[in-house]
Design a protein around this motif. Structure first.
Motif, PDB file in Angstrom:
ATOM      1  N   ILE A  85       0.848  -1.165   0.057  1.00 22.90           N
ATOM      2  CA  ILE A  85      -0.028   0.151   0.180  1.00 22.90           C
ATOM      3  C   ILE A  85       0.890   1.314   0.025  1.00 22.90           C
ATOM      4  CG2 ILE A  85      -0.113  -0.094   2.509  1.00 22.90           C
ATOM      5  CD1 ILE A  85      -2.733   1.358   2.425  1.00 22.90           C
ATOM      6  N   ALA A  86       0.587   2.184  -0.793  1.00 26.96           N
ATOM      7  CA  ALA A  86       0.930   3.699  -0.735  1.00 26.96           C
ATOM      8  C   ALA A  86      -0.151   4.656  -0.909  1.00 26.96           C
ATOM      9  CB  ALA A  86       2.070   3.517  -1.651  1.00 26.96           C
ATOM     10  N   VAL A  87       0.251   5.943  -0.171  1.00 26.31           N
ATOM     11  CA  VAL A  87      -0.981   6.929  -0.545  1.00 26.31           C
ATOM     12  C   VAL A  87       0.262   8.048  -0.941  1.00 26.31           C
ATOM     13  CG1 VAL A  87      -2.096   8.648   0.829  1.00 26.31           C
ATOM     14  CG2 VAL A  87      -2.121   6.321   1.122  1.00 26.31           C
ATOM     15  N   ARG A  92      -1.935  12.440   2.433  1.00 28.38           N
ATOM     16  CA  ARG A  92      -1.860  11.632   3.654  1.00 28.38           C
ATOM     17  C   ARG A  92      -2.242  11.837   4.763  1.00 28.38           C
ATOM     18  NH1 ARG A  92       4.385   9.956   2.284  1.00 28.38           N
ATOM     19  NH2 ARG A  92       3.740   8.382   0.552  1.00 28.38           N
ATOM     20  N   ALA A  93      -2.547  11.281   5.861  1.00 30.93           N
ATOM     21  CA  ALA A  93      -2.866  11.519   7.056  1.00 30.93           C
ATOM     22  C   ALA A  93      -4.586  12.059   7.019  1.00 30.93           C
ATOM     23  CB  ALA A  93      -2.180  12.579   7.871  1.00 30.93           C
ATOM     24  N   CYS A  94      -5.181  11.438   6.066  1.00 32.32           N
ATOM     25  CA  CYS A  94      -6.908  11.986   6.100  1.00 32.32           C
ATOM     26  C   CYS A  94      -7.546  10.665   5.910  1.00 32.32           C
ATOM     27  CB  CYS A  94      -7.084  12.937   4.929  1.00 32.32           C
ATOM     28  SG  CYS A  94      -7.097  12.264   3.502  1.00 32.32           S
ATOM     29  N   GLY A  95      -6.831   9.654   5.943  1.00 31.63           N
ATOM     30  CA  GLY A  95      -7.894   8.291   6.063  1.00 31.63           C
ATOM     31  C   GLY A  95      -7.624   7.466   4.602  1.00 31.63           C
ATOM     32  N   GLY A  97      -4.939   5.954   3.759  1.00 33.39           N
ATOM     33  CA  GLY A  97      -4.472   4.591   3.774  1.00 33.39           C
ATOM     34  C   GLY A  97      -5.264   3.509   4.361  1.00 33.39           C
ATOM     35  N   SER A  98      -5.997   4.205   5.601  1.00 32.25           N
ATOM     36  CA  SER A  98      -6.881   2.918   6.366  1.00 32.25           C
ATOM     37  C   SER A  98      -8.031   2.344   5.493  1.00 32.25           C
ATOM     38  CB  SER A  98      -7.491   3.662   7.465  1.00 32.25           C
ATOM     39  OG  SER A  98      -6.452   4.259   8.350  1.00 32.25           O
ATOM     40  N   ASN A 124       9.834   2.224   9.329  1.00 37.08           N
ATOM     41  CA  ASN A 124       8.780   2.917   8.700  1.00 37.08           C
ATOM     42  C   ASN A 124       7.683   3.244   9.850  1.00 37.08           C
ATOM     43  OD1 ASN A 124       6.629   3.696   6.976  1.00 37.08           O
ATOM     44  ND2 ASN A 124       6.801   2.476   5.454  1.00 37.08           N
ATOM     45  N   ARG A 126       5.214   5.309  10.437  1.00 33.61           N
ATOM     46  CA  ARG A 126       3.814   5.443  10.234  1.00 33.61           C
ATOM     47  C   ARG A 126       3.167   4.279   9.752  1.00 33.61           C
ATOM     48  NH1 ARG A 126       3.605  11.169   6.769  1.00 33.61           N
ATOM     49  NH2 ARG A 126       4.619  12.234   8.384  1.00 33.61           N
ATOM     50  N   TYR A 131      -0.383  -0.738  10.630  1.00 34.82           N
ATOM     51  CA  TYR A 131      -0.494  -2.182  10.535  1.00 34.82           C
ATOM     52  C   TYR A 131      -0.714  -2.551  12.390  1.00 34.82           C
ATOM     53  CZ  TYR A 131       1.693  -1.877   6.194  1.00 34.82           C
ATOM     54  OH  TYR A 131       1.885  -1.281   4.694  1.00 34.82           O
ATOM     55  N   ARG A 133      -2.181  -1.090  14.699  1.00 33.13           N
ATOM     56  CA  ARG A 133      -3.454  -0.868  14.965  1.00 33.13           C
ATOM     57  C   ARG A 133      -4.461  -1.590  14.203  1.00 33.13           C
ATOM     58  NH1 ARG A 133      -5.191   4.791  16.509  1.00 33.13           N
ATOM     59  NH2 ARG A 133      -2.814   5.217  16.468  1.00 33.13           N
TER      60      ARG A 133
HETATM   61  C1  LIG Z   1       1.744   4.367   5.598  1.00 36.17           C
HETATM   62  C2  LIG Z   1       0.768   5.336   4.558  1.00 36.17           C
HETATM   63  C3  LIG Z   1       0.354   4.143   3.601  1.00 36.17           C
HETATM   64  C4  LIG Z   1      -0.383   5.864   5.531  1.00 36.17           C
HETATM   65  O1  LIG Z   1      -1.228   6.312   4.710  1.00 36.17           O
HETATM   66  P1  LIG Z   1      -2.265   7.692   5.249  1.00 36.17           P
HETATM   67  O2  LIG Z   1      -3.170   7.808   4.146  1.00 36.17           O
HETATM   68  O3  LIG Z   1      -1.443   8.763   5.710  1.00 36.17           O
HETATM   69  O4  LIG Z   1      -2.908   7.084   6.560  1.00 36.17           O
HETATM   70  P2  LIG Z   1      -4.057   7.526   7.323  1.00 36.17           P
HETATM   71  O5  LIG Z   1      -4.497   8.702   7.394  1.00 36.17           O
HETATM   72  O6  LIG Z   1      -5.288   6.265   6.914  1.00 36.17           O
HETATM   73  O7  LIG Z   1      -3.639   6.824   8.908  1.00 36.17           O
HETATM   74  C5  LIG Z   1      -3.602   5.518   9.315  1.00 36.17           C
HETATM   75  C6  LIG Z   1      -2.662   5.438  10.323  1.00 36.17           C
HETATM   76  O8  LIG Z   1      -1.485   5.734   9.719  1.00 36.17           O
HETATM   77  C7  LIG Z   1      -0.489   6.236  10.715  1.00 36.17           C
HETATM   78  N1  LIG Z   1      -0.278   7.640  10.485  1.00 36.17           N
HETATM   79  C8  LIG Z   1      -0.624   8.288   9.553  1.00 36.17           C
HETATM   80  N2  LIG Z   1      -0.209   9.491   9.335  1.00 36.17           N
HETATM   81  C9  LIG Z   1       0.690   9.575  10.485  1.00 36.17           C
HETATM   82  C10 LIG Z   1       1.579  10.598  10.814  1.00 36.17           C
HETATM   83  N3  LIG Z   1       1.685  11.820  10.139  1.00 36.17           N
HETATM   84  N4  LIG Z   1       2.331  10.233  11.924  1.00 36.17           N
HETATM   85  C11 LIG Z   1       2.244   9.103  12.355  1.00 36.17           C
HETATM   86  N5  LIG Z   1       1.613   8.162  12.237  1.00 36.17           N
HETATM   87  C12 LIG Z   1       0.778   8.323  11.152  1.00 36.17           C
HETATM   88  C13 LIG Z   1      -1.477   6.425  12.040  1.00 36.17           C
HETATM   89  O9  LIG Z   1      -1.197   4.997  12.610  1.00 36.17           O
HETATM   90  C14 LIG Z   1      -2.944   6.429  11.607  1.00 36.17           C
HETATM   91  O10 LIG Z   1      -3.788   6.042  12.388  1.00 36.17           O
HETATM   92  P3  LIG Z   1      -4.720   6.819  12.986  1.00 36.17           P
HETATM   93  O11 LIG Z   1      -5.453   7.707  12.071  1.00 36.17           O
HETATM   94  O12 LIG Z   1      -5.691   6.023  13.771  1.00 36.17           O
HETATM   95  O13 LIG Z   1      -3.850   7.888  13.861  1.00 36.17           O
HETATM   96  C15 LIG Z   1       1.619   6.480   3.889  1.00 36.17           C
HETATM   97  O14 LIG Z   1       2.380   7.025   4.971  1.00 36.17           O
HETATM   98  C16 LIG Z   1       2.516   5.931   2.880  1.00 36.17           C
HETATM   99  O15 LIG Z   1       2.086   5.801   1.866  1.00 36.17           O
HETATM  100  N6  LIG Z   1       3.781   6.077   3.119  1.00 36.17           N
HETATM  101  C17 LIG Z   1       4.646   5.638   1.931  1.00 36.17           C
HETATM  102  C18 LIG Z   1       4.579   4.134   1.661  1.00 36.17           C
HETATM  103  C19 LIG Z   1       4.736   3.343   2.775  1.00 36.17           C
HETATM  104  O16 LIG Z   1       5.601   3.360   3.467  1.00 36.17           O
HETATM  105  N7  LIG Z   1       4.134   2.318   2.535  1.00 36.17           N
HETATM  106  C20 LIG Z   1       4.069   0.972   3.395  1.00 36.17           C
HETATM  107  C21 LIG Z   1       5.079   0.110   2.795  1.00 36.17           C
HETATM  108  S1  LIG Z   1       5.160  -1.426   4.001  1.00 36.17           S
END
Ligand SMILES: CC(C)(COP(=O)(O)OP(=O)(O)OC[C@H]1O[C@@H](n2cnc3c(N)ncnc32)[C@H](O)[C@@H]1OP(=O)(O)O)[C@@H](O)C(=O)NCCC(=O)NCCS
Length: 158
Positions: A85-87, A92-95, A97-98, A124, A126, A131, A133
């Motif tokens: 998965i990647a956002v 990011r941080a608006c849901g 990824g979830s 990694n 974040r 994961y 959670r």
């Molecule tokens: C990891 C990733 C997919 C999260 O995507 P996202 O859309 O930002 O995630 P969400 O907004 O749905 O948040 C989901 C959870 O991610 C974590 N998270 C998201 N933003 C965060 C931040 N700024 N700091 C810390 N944790 C964070 C939290 O656990 C969050 O849960 P919460 O909303 O209950 O606090 C994104 O950061 C990403 O694409 N990273 C680069 C690629 C990557 O690392 N992929 C995974 C490879 S294993």
């Protein structure tokens, strides 16, 4: 007002948009954490055209890819698919990824998979927080490894 975000399969015609997404991830330094396969148009075309059960999904906003998710391993005969998965850095941080995790886990459950597997770099934070959670048990891949293996059983939710 931005366009609505739609969840669609990676199909022929979307390779260029997904290649731009990969370029943006690399510019943000995220290719260190997310490199499931090459992100060039030719590679993505092969994936988009391949038949089988493996799932490659994009969240699109107009022409722009906002998130990418995959579940693969079924085509090779594995019962437990591997998740990636990647956002987009700007989304990011608006849901999203979830939401992508929820979609992929629901599809795996729908297909009768007993569990989902993934690998994540130990730096990694974040992704690891997300994961954990969501119920993934993370263990080192092997001694001294920089990678953790995550497994989430997909039992009955009832
Ligand atoms: C990891 C990733 C997919 C999260 O995507 P996202 O859309 O930002 O995630 P969400 O907004 O749905 O948040 C989901 C959870 O991610 C974590 N998270 C998201 N933003 C965060 C931040 N700024 N700091 C810390 N944790 C964070 C939290 O656990 C969050 O849960 P919460 O909303 O209950 O606090 C994104 O950061 C990403 O694409 N990273 C680069 C690629 C990557 O690392 N992929 C995974 C490879 S294993």
């Amino acid at each position: 007002m931005p366009a609505a975000i739609e969840c669609v399969l990676l199909r022929p015609g979307r390779e260029a948009a997904l290649a731009r997404f990969f370029t943006d991830l690399a510019a943000a330094g995220d290719d260190a954490y997310f490199h499931p396969h090459a992100g060039d148009v030719a590679t993505l075309r092969v994936i988009a055209e391949q038949a089988g059960l493996d799932l490659y999904v994009v969240f699109v906003e107009g022409e722009a890819v906002r998130a990418y998710g995959l579940l693969r391993g079924w085509n090779e005969g594995y019962a437990i698919p591997s998740l990636g998965i990647a956002v987009h850095p700007d989304a990011r941080a608006c849901g999203l990824g979830s939401l992508m995790m929820e979609y992929l886990e629901t599809m795996a459950r729908h297909r009768g998979a007993p569990a989902i597997r993934l690998r994540v770099h130990q730096d990694n934070a974040r992704a690891i927080a997300m994961y954990k959670r969501r119920g993934y048990a993370l263990t080192p891949e092997n001694d001294g490894a920089r990678l953790l293996v995550g497994v989430k059983p997909l039992g009955d939710v009832a």
